[in-house]
Design a protein around this motif. Structure first.
Motif, PDB file in Angstrom:
ATOM      1  N   GLU A 201     -16.101 -24.047-141.509  1.00 47.04           N
ATOM      2  CA  GLU A 201     -16.672 -25.368-141.235  1.00 47.04           C
ATOM      3  C   GLU A 201     -17.538 -25.842-142.402  1.00 47.04           C
ATOM      4  N   LEU A 202     -18.332 -24.957-142.956  1.00 50.79           N
ATOM      5  CA  LEU A 202     -19.177 -25.308-144.098  1.00 50.79           C
ATOM      6  C   LEU A 202     -18.338 -25.739-145.298  1.00 50.79           C
ATOM      7  N   LEU A 203     -17.350 -24.939-145.639  1.00 52.07           N
ATOM      8  CA  LEU A 203     -16.577 -25.188-146.859  1.00 52.07           C
ATOM      9  C   LEU A 203     -15.577 -26.335-146.734  1.00 52.07           C
ATOM     10  N   THR A 204     -15.296 -26.756-145.521  1.00 50.81           N
ATOM     11  CA  THR A 204     -14.371 -27.890-145.335  1.00 50.81           C
ATOM     12  C   THR A 204     -15.095 -29.190-145.009  1.00 50.81           C
TER      13      THR A 204
ATOM     14  N   ALA B 149     -10.874 -18.651-154.990  1.00 53.71           N
ATOM     15  CA  ALA B 149     -11.100 -17.282-154.512  1.00 53.71           C
ATOM     16  C   ALA B 149     -10.130 -17.070-153.361  1.00 53.71           C
ATOM     17  N   GLU B 150      -8.850 -17.087-153.670  1.00 48.79           N
ATOM     18  CA  GLU B 150      -7.805 -17.129-152.643  1.00 48.79           C
ATOM     19  C   GLU B 150      -7.758 -15.892-151.752  1.00 48.79           C
ATOM     20  N   GLU B 151      -7.996 -14.707-152.299  1.00 42.42           N
ATOM     21  CA  GLU B 151      -7.952 -13.498-151.456  1.00 42.42           C
ATOM     22  C   GLU B 151      -9.080 -13.512-150.433  1.00 42.42           C
ATOM     23  N   ALA B 152     -10.289 -13.874-150.875  1.00 48.40           N
ATOM     24  CA  ALA B 152     -11.418 -13.964-149.950  1.00 48.40           C
ATOM     25  C   ALA B 152     -11.151 -15.050-148.908  1.00 48.40           C
ATOM     26  N   LEU B 153     -10.585 -16.165-149.348  1.00 49.36           N
ATOM     27  CA  LEU B 153     -10.262 -17.264-148.431  1.00 49.36           C
ATOM     28  C   LEU B 153      -9.278 -16.807-147.361  1.00 49.36           C
ATOM     29  N   ALA B 154      -8.259 -16.072-147.746  1.00 48.79           N
ATOM     30  CA  ALA B 154      -7.267 -15.590-146.774  1.00 48.79           C
ATOM     31  C   ALA B 154      -7.916 -14.665-145.748  1.00 48.79           C
TER      32      ALA B 154
ATOM     33  N   GLU C 177     -18.306 -14.513-151.985  1.00 51.62           N
ATOM     34  CA  GLU C 177     -17.343 -14.827-153.052  1.00 51.62           C
ATOM     35  C   GLU C 177     -16.838 -16.257-152.921  1.00 51.62           C
ATOM     36  N   LEU C 178     -16.495 -16.652-151.707  1.00 49.13           N
ATOM     37  CA  LEU C 178     -15.996 -18.013-151.475  1.00 49.13           C
ATOM     38  C   LEU C 178     -17.035 -19.081-151.820  1.00 49.13           C
TER      39      LEU C 178
END
Length: 194
Positions: free
Chosen positions: A136-139, A85-90, A74-75
């Motif tokens: 690490e990938l998403l940042t 996708a804040e819930e998945a991120l949390a 989802e992220l």
């Protein structure tokens, strides 16, 4: 590993462990359909060294890895599409904060150093390693900019485009790319018929 189950069925070399986990749920086949498959994936993905006993893997581990897979998927897709996708991120952040598996080096019979785990692998620690890989990938702006979704008809695999010129279109040239070339040839052949 279950009979007839090749390593390709469990491992898609997307460029990141977290994306390889996402690939295990790509339709039409659920690739993590049991504890043996999860054990094979954990070893094949390099989360545990070969030969590591994974006797504690149970239905709870399977459910937790599938849940993480859904959240990472989802992220990643949200990032590609430019939506939150804040819930998945949390949930991914919560898992990423856990302690990693304890690694150590030991001497093999040959005298060379090999990687092993300092204790029996725990589900939370292995989940933390995958979640940390997603963070690490998403940042990482460079890696994030290389995220792609396969353009193959009906394919939902996501990968890092590390090709020269960043023009890769398919998860696999041999699978989705070949399907596209065959379909293009058929269209041309039909268009050329009187």
């Amino acid at each position: 590993m279950a009979a007839g189950m090749g390593s390709y069925e469990l491992r898609f070399d997307s460029g990141r462990i977290c994306l390889d986990l996402v690939a295990t749920g790509a339709p039409p086949t659920e690739r993590l359909d049991g504890r043996d498959r999860l054990r094979a994936w954990l070893t094949g993905a390099g989360l545990v060294p070969p030969g590591t006993p994974l006797t504690a893997v149970d239905a709870d581990w399977l459910a937790r890895f599938r849940e993480l897979r859904g959240d990472v998927g989802e992220l990643v897709r949200a990032e590609i599409e430019g939506r939150p996708a804040e819930e998945a991120l949390a949930r991914v952040n919560a898992l990423a904060g856990g302690p990693p598996p304890p690694l150590c080096a030991v001497r093999a019979a040959s005298g060379e150093l090999v990687r092993t785990l300092g204790a029996d692998p725990e589900c939370g620690a292995l989940l933390a390693a995958v979640a940390r890989d997603a963070v690490e990938l998403l940042t990482d702006p460079v890696a994030r900019a290389r995220l792609r979704q396969c353009e193959g008809d009906g394919c939902s695999l996501v990968y890092l485009d590390t090709s020269r010129g960043r023009r890769r279109r398919w998860c696999s040239s041999e699978v989705c790319g070949n399907r596209e070339r065959v379909a293009r040839h058929r269209r041309r052949s039909l268009a050329a018929q009187p």
